[in-house]
Scaffold this motif. Structure first.
Motif, mmCIF file in Angstrom:
data_model
loop_
_atom_site.group_PDB
_atom_site.id
_atom_site.type_symbol
_atom_site.label_atom_id
_atom_site.label_comp_id
_atom_site.label_asym_id
_atom_site.label_seq_id
_atom_site.Cartn_x
_atom_site.Cartn_y
_atom_site.Cartn_z
ATOM 1 N N ILE A 22 31.087 75.132 2.637
ATOM 2 C CA ILE A 22 31.488 75.990 4.047
ATOM 3 C C ILE A 22 31.880 74.675 4.796
ATOM 4 C CG2 ILE A 22 30.628 77.337 5.423
ATOM 5 C CD1 ILE A 22 28.664 77.851 3.830
ATOM 6 N N VAL A 23 33.187 74.586 5.468
ATOM 7 C CA VAL A 23 33.581 73.701 7.152
ATOM 8 C C VAL A 23 33.811 74.642 8.178
ATOM 9 C CG1 VAL A 23 35.931 72.480 7.330
ATOM 10 C CG2 VAL A 23 35.124 72.874 4.912
ATOM 11 N N LEU A 24 32.904 74.049 9.109
ATOM 12 C CA LEU A 24 33.557 75.075 10.248
ATOM 13 C C LEU A 24 34.096 74.759 10.764
ATOM 14 C CD1 LEU A 24 29.450 76.672 10.747
ATOM 15 C CD2 LEU A 24 31.986 77.883 9.945
ATOM 16 N N SER B 276 36.073 77.711 -4.035
ATOM 17 C CA SER B 276 34.845 76.766 -3.803
ATOM 18 C C SER B 276 34.367 75.954 -1.992
ATOM 19 C CB SER B 276 34.397 75.911 -4.182
ATOM 20 O OG SER B 276 35.053 75.636 -5.631
ATOM 21 N N ILE B 277 36.333 76.281 -1.409
ATOM 22 C CA ILE B 277 35.808 76.381 -0.061
ATOM 23 C C ILE B 277 36.139 76.733 1.103
ATOM 24 C CG2 ILE B 277 36.510 73.910 1.099
ATOM 25 C CD1 ILE B 277 37.929 72.689 -1.689
ATOM 26 N N VAL B 278 34.807 76.963 1.477
ATOM 27 C CA VAL B 278 35.649 78.137 2.723
ATOM 28 C C VAL B 278 35.853 77.558 3.859
ATOM 29 C CG1 VAL B 278 34.655 80.247 4.224
ATOM 30 C CG2 VAL B 278 33.910 79.915 1.197
ATOM 31 N N ILE B 279 36.927 77.696 5.027
ATOM 32 C CA ILE B 279 36.914 77.468 6.575
ATOM 33 C C ILE B 279 36.822 78.751 6.791
ATOM 34 C CG2 ILE B 279 38.427 75.952 7.156
ATOM 35 C CD1 ILE B 279 39.957 75.146 4.870
ATOM 36 N N GLY B 280 36.437 78.655 7.965
ATOM 37 C CA GLY B 280 36.213 79.323 8.406
ATOM 38 C C GLY B 280 35.851 79.445 10.041
ATOM 39 N N ILE C 82 29.523 80.870 8.337
ATOM 40 C CA ILE C 82 28.255 80.798 8.202
ATOM 41 C C ILE C 82 27.953 81.530 7.047
ATOM 42 C CG2 ILE C 82 27.055 81.664 9.968
ATOM 43 C CD1 ILE C 82 26.794 77.750 8.771
ATOM 44 N N PHE C 83 28.122 82.042 7.188
ATOM 45 C CA PHE C 83 27.479 83.188 6.818
ATOM 46 C C PHE C 83 28.065 84.146 4.790
ATOM 47 C CE2 PHE C 83 26.618 84.781 10.700
ATOM 48 C CZ PHE C 83 25.425 83.954 11.108
ATOM 49 N N VAL D 197 22.679 77.337 13.200
ATOM 50 C CA VAL D 197 22.514 78.156 11.961
ATOM 51 C C VAL D 197 23.034 76.992 10.952
ATOM 52 C CG1 VAL D 197 23.170 80.268 10.839
ATOM 53 C CG2 VAL D 197 22.566 80.524 12.593
ATOM 54 N N ALA D 198 24.384 76.817 10.743
ATOM 55 C CA ALA D 198 24.525 76.191 9.811
ATOM 56 C C ALA D 198 23.332 74.404 9.349
ATOM 57 C CB ALA D 198 25.604 75.223 9.944
#
Ligand code: ADP
Ligand code: ZN
Length: 744
Positions: free
Chosen positions: A258-260, A307-311, A316-317, A350-351
C-alpha cells in the motif's frame, strides 16, 4: 481447523472498548468467527455487536447465548477488524463509526452495478441558498443536504450525497418532494486509468545511500517483520526509487503493498511513475473516484488482482490480501489527518499500526519528517535512513531571504521585492519558468472600512468574507454565503465610501504580474480555478508543457511536482503561518519552505528560491533557508519538551457545537468538570475557549484541550463520560485525538 469454541467476546456496535462474553449456541457452532456481525441481548434488549474473539472460557459465570448471526461472512479481514478495534479505542470513537470509515459506502451497501441515482439542483443556487438558511433551524438535516448540493458543480451520486451530508435518505426525499432537488438514473463511466499512455521504465542503479536504505527494508520484508523505516531525504533525493524497488521485492515474494500519498500529490505524474514499472498490478484510490469506480477497485484489490494500491489517506483501509509493505510518502503531510469527522484518525499512525498487525515493514518518507516521527527515529523506535544528496544530480537550490520590511522602506509596493521582480524578468528572458507561491493564510482579500477598521464578516460564521474579483462578490470560505456586489456602505459604522480592499490574493498577484510584465503568460492554481474535476491536473499539465511562464498558486502547488524548466520559486508571504497561536506553527513554516524549495531546479539548470518575509531574523525562517533540518529539529524538540507538547504528551481537543451559545458554553463547562474528575492529576485540562473559528454556519464552537501521558487513560475516561454524561441534544461533542491544530 481449530476446535469449535464455546464462547465469544463481543464488542457492541456503539462501544469503544468493553467486550461482553456470550455463549455460541450449538446451531451457530463453526459459523461464528472474528468480525462476525451478531445480535446479542444486553440487559434484556437486543443489540448489534461484532465478535472480537473466540474463546473456550467465559469471564463470568452466567453467560447468555448469541441470539442471531447477522452476516455469516465478515466484511473485513481479521487484520482489518483488529485495526478497527484499535482505532475505536485510540480515537475514542464507537466501533460502528470506525467500521463505516473502513468500508466505503459502495462496499457496505449492495451497490447496484454500474447504475446509480444522481441528484441535481432543481432551483438556482441563490434560491437554494436562501431556502437553506430558512431551513437551518427547523430541519438541520435538510439544510446540510443543501449545503453539500450548493457546493457541487452539477450534481452528485445519491450514495455520495448521503455520505457527505451524513444523513439518511429522508431529508433528501423531502427536498425532492418540495421540488428543490431532482433525482435521475445515470450510468457511470468507470476505470480511472483509461486513456493514459506510459513508457515502461527499468529499476535504476541505486546510490550507496539508497542501497543502504533499500537493504534494511528488504530484509524486513523477507523476514515478514514489523519495523518502521523513516526515509529522510530532500525532494529529488531518490526516495520514490527506493519505494519502487522495495515494492518489487515484495511483489517477487507474492506480497502486496500500500502506498499512501497526499491527495494533492495523487497526480497523473505520480501514478505514471508506478504504472511504468508495474503495469496493471496497480489500483488507484482517491476521493474523486466515482462510487462505482471505488466499488470496482475495492473488489479488484480484495480478489488480489492488483497487488499495489496507491491512494490518499483512506487507502490505508483497503483489503490487500497478503500485505508485505506499507509506504507513507510525505509522512509529515497534514492531509493524512481526518480532522473534520470522527474518528479523527491520522493515516500515518494507522499505517504504522496496520504494519504492526500484518507483520510487515512500514516506510515513512519525507524531506521534513514530522517532529513525532523523527523523535521516534532518534530514540531508536524507528530505523532512520538518510539520503544525503539529490539523485537526479541537480544542485540543491540557492535560497535567499528577502527582507520585505527594508524593501517597504525603500518604497517597494509590498507584494514583490525588487530582487524578485529582477529574477522573474531574467528567467523570462532566457525562457525558464517561475513559480510564485502565496501562503494559504495570507491570500485572502478582505473589505475593510477605513474609518472604523472593521472588516466585512460572514453573518453566519466568525470569518471575514473574501473578495473574488472575477465575479465581483464577497464570499465566505466556510459556508459559501455570498454578497454581490460588495457593499459601499460600511455595515458597522454606516459611513459611505469608506470601504477599501486589503490583503493580497492570487488574483491580485496575477493582475500585478500582467501590469508589470505585459508579455508574461500566467497560470493560476487555487481553490477558484480548480473547482472542477480534473482542472487542477489540466492546469499543471499546461504549465509543464510550457503554455505559461509563471505559475501562481496557493499551497496546492507546493507539493510533489516536477517541472524541469522551473528555476525560480518566489514565496511571497512566508510569515503568515508563524502568527497563528499554535504549537505546530514553526514546524508548518519550516515544512512549507522546504517543500517549496524542492520545486526549483529539478532539471539540468540550477534553481533559486526567494523567501520574502517581514521577519528575516526569525529562527525558523533562517534555519529553513539554510535547509538545516537537524538544527531545526534539535531546537524545536526542546521547546516541545519544555512545554509538554506532543510527542512528549498525548493531546486531545474536545469541541462543542450548537446553535445557542450559552447552552454550548454551559455543556462544555459541565463536560470539562466531569472529565477533570475522571482523570488522574498527571493530566492538564485547559479552560474552555472559543475555537479559532468561533462560529461556522450559525453553529457556535467552543473547545478545550487536554494533555497527559500517552496511553489509553484518556480514551477510557472519554468512553466513561459518554455513558455517564447526558449531553443535551442541541450540543454536539466531538473529540480530536492528537489534533493538527490546537487553534482551528
Ligand atoms: P524523491 O522521491 O525523493 O523526490 P525520486 O525518486 O523521484 O526522488 O528521484 C528524483 C529523480 O532522480 C527521478 O527522476 C528519478 O528517476 C531519479 N533517480 C532516483 N534514483 C536514481 C538513481 N539511483 N540513479 C539515477 N537516477 C535516479
Ligand atoms: Zn459563512
Amino acid at each position: 481447523m481449530t476446535l469449535p469454541s464455546a464462547y465469544a467476546s463481543v464488542i457492541l456496535e456503539l462501544a469503544i472498548h468493553k467486550t461482553l462474553d456470550y455463549r455460541i449456541p450449538d446451531a451457530l457452532q463453526g459459523m461464528v468467527c472474528r468480525g462476525s456481525r451478531v445480535m446479542v441481548p444486553v440487559r434484556g434488549t437486543p443489540r448489534v455487536g461484532y465478535v472480537f474473539e473466540l474463546k473456550d472460557k467465559a469471564e463470568v459465570s452466567r453467560v447468555m447465548p448469541i441470539s442471531e448471526l447477522l452476516s455469516p461472512e465478515p466484511l473485513l479481514t481479521p487484520e482489518l477488524f483488529e485495526l478497527a478495534v484499535w482505532m475505536a479505542s485510540y480515537y475514542c470513537t464507537p466501533l460502528a463509526t470506525v467500521l463505516k470509515t473502513l468500508l466505503p459506502s459502495s462496499v457496505r451497501g449492495k451497490a447496484k452495478e454500474k447504475q446509480q441515482l444522481y441528484v441535481m439542483r432543481a432551483k438556482t443556487r441563490d434560491q437554494l441558498a436562501d431556502i437553506c438558511r430558512q431551513l437551518r433551524a427547523k430541519s438541520p438535516a435538510q439544510a446540510s443536504v443543501l449545503d453539500v448540493m450548493l457546493q457541487v458543480r452539477r450534481g452528485m451520486l445519491l450514495t455520495e450525497l448521503l455520505e457527505e451530508a451524513e444523513t439518511s435518505q429522508a431529508p433528501i426525499d423531502a427536498l425532492v418532494k418540495k421540488g428543490l432537488l431532482a433525482i435521475d438514473i445515470v450510468r457511470i463511466d468507470r476505470s480511472p486509468l483509461v486513456n493514459e499512455d506510459y513508457i515502461k521504465t527499468k529499476p535504476k542503479r541505486l546510490s550507496p545511500d539508497q542501497q543502504a536504505a533499500h537493504d534494511k527494508i528488504v530484509q524486513a520484508i523477507e523476514d515478514k517483520r514489523f519495523e518502521v523505516h523513516l526515509l529522510h531525504g530532500v525532494t529529488g533525493s531518490g526516495k520514490t526509487e527506493v519505494y519502487l524497488q522495495a515494492i518489487e521485492k515484495a511483489l517477487d515474494k507474492g506480497l502486496g503493498s500500500i502506498v499512501l500519498v497526499p491527495e494533492i500529490a495523487l497526480t497523473a505524474q505520480t501514478i505514471e511513475r508506478f504504472r511504468s514499472r508495474f503495469d496493471d498490478d496497480i489500483a488507484v484510490l482517491h476521493h474523486r473516484l466515482s462510487h462505482g469506480e471505488r466499488h470496482d477497485e475495492w473488489h479488484r484489490i480484495q480478489r488480489g488482482e492488483a497487488s499495489i494500491v496507491i491512494g490518499a489517506r483512506s487507502a490505508i483501509f483497503c483489503p490487500v490480501p497478503k500485505l508485505g509493505l506499507v509506504i507513507v510518502d510525505e509522512e509529515h503531510e497534514n492531509s493524512y489527518k481526518q480532522s473534520e469527522l470522527t474518528p479523527s484518525y491520522h493515516a500515518r499512525d494507522v499505517a504504522v499500526m496496520r504494519g504492526k498487525i500484518s507483520n510487515c515493514p512500514v516506510i515513512l518518507g519525507s524531506a521534513t519528517p514530522s517532529l513525532e516521527s523523527y523523535h521516534n527515529a532518534v530514540t531508536g523506535k524507528y530505523t532512520l535512513s538518510v539520503l544525503h544528496s539529490r539523485a537526479d544530480a541537480a544542485a540543491i537550490p540557492k535560497i535567499t531571504v528577502v527582507n520585505m520590511a527594508a524593501d517597504r522602506e525603500r518604497g517597494g509596493g509590498g507584494t514583490f521585492s525588487q530582487a524578485l521582480l529582477d529574477g522573474i524578468a531574467q528567467r523570462h528572458k532566457v525562457g525558464e519558468q517561475v513559480i510564485l507561491f502565496l501562503n494559504r493564510r495570507g491570500y485572502h482579500t478582505t473589505l475593510l472600512c477605513q474609518v472604523c477598521s472593521s472588516v466585512v464578516e460572514c453573518p453566519h460564521c466568525d470569518v471575514a468574507l473574501t473578495f473574488h474579483k472575477d465575479e465581483r462578490t464577497l464570499c465566505c470560505h466556510l459556508c459559501g454565503h455570498t454578497v454581490s456586489p460588495p457593499p459601499s456602505l460600511c455595515p458597522t459604522c454606516r459611513k459611505a465610501n469608506t470601504m477599501k480592499f486589503r490583503g493580497v490574493g492570487t488574483q491580485q498577484v496575477e493582475k500585478a504580474i500582467h501590469a508589470i510584465f505585459p508579455d508574461i503568460r500566467t497560470i493560476r492554481v487555487d481553490a477558484d480555478t480548480t473547482k472542477h474535476k480534473g482542472s487542477h491536473q489540466k492546469l499543471l499539465r499546461e504549465f509543464g508543457s510550457g503554455k505559461a511562464d509563471v505559475l501562481i498558486g496557493t499551497q496546492m502547488i507546493a507539493k510533489g511536482l516536477h517541472f524541469p524548466q522551473v528555476t525560480l520559486v518566489g514565496v511571497l508571504n512566508s510569515d503568515g503561518a508563524l502568527n497563528i497561536p499554535d504549537f505546530r506553527a514553526s514546524e508548518t513554516v519550516f515544512q512549507l519552505i522546504t517543500q517549496v524549495a524542492g520545486r526549483s531546479g529539478r532539471g539540468a539548470i540550477a534553481g533559486e528560491v526567494m523567501i520574502q518575509t517581514m521577519m528575516p531574523d526569525n529562527r525558523v525562517i533562517q534555519l529553513a533557508s539554510q535547509q538545516d533540518y537537524n538544527a531545526f529539529f534539535a531546537e524545536e524538540i526542546e521547546v516541545r519538551k519544555l512545554f509538554g507538547y506532543p510527542p512528549f504528551t498525548q493531546m486531545a481537543k474536545v469541541l462543542f457545537t450548537g446553535a445557542t451559545e450559552a447552552l454550548v458554553a454551559q455543556e462544555a463547562e459541565r463536560y470539562r468538570q466531569q472529565l477533570v474528575a475522571l482523570l488522574p492529576s498527571t493530566f492538564e485540562v485547559n479552560p474552555v475557549l472559543p475555537a479559532g473559528y468561533a462560529k461556522i454556519k450559525d453553529q457556535f464552537r467552543l473547545q478545550f484541550l487536554v494533555r497527559g501521558p500517552k496511553g489509553f487513560v484518556l480514551s477510557r475516561a472519554i468512553e466513561e463520560l459518554r455513558k455517564q454524561h447526558q449531553t443535551v441534544k442541541e450540543v454536539r461533542v466531538s473529540v480530536d485525538i492528537n489534533p493538527i491544530s490546537t487553534y482551528f
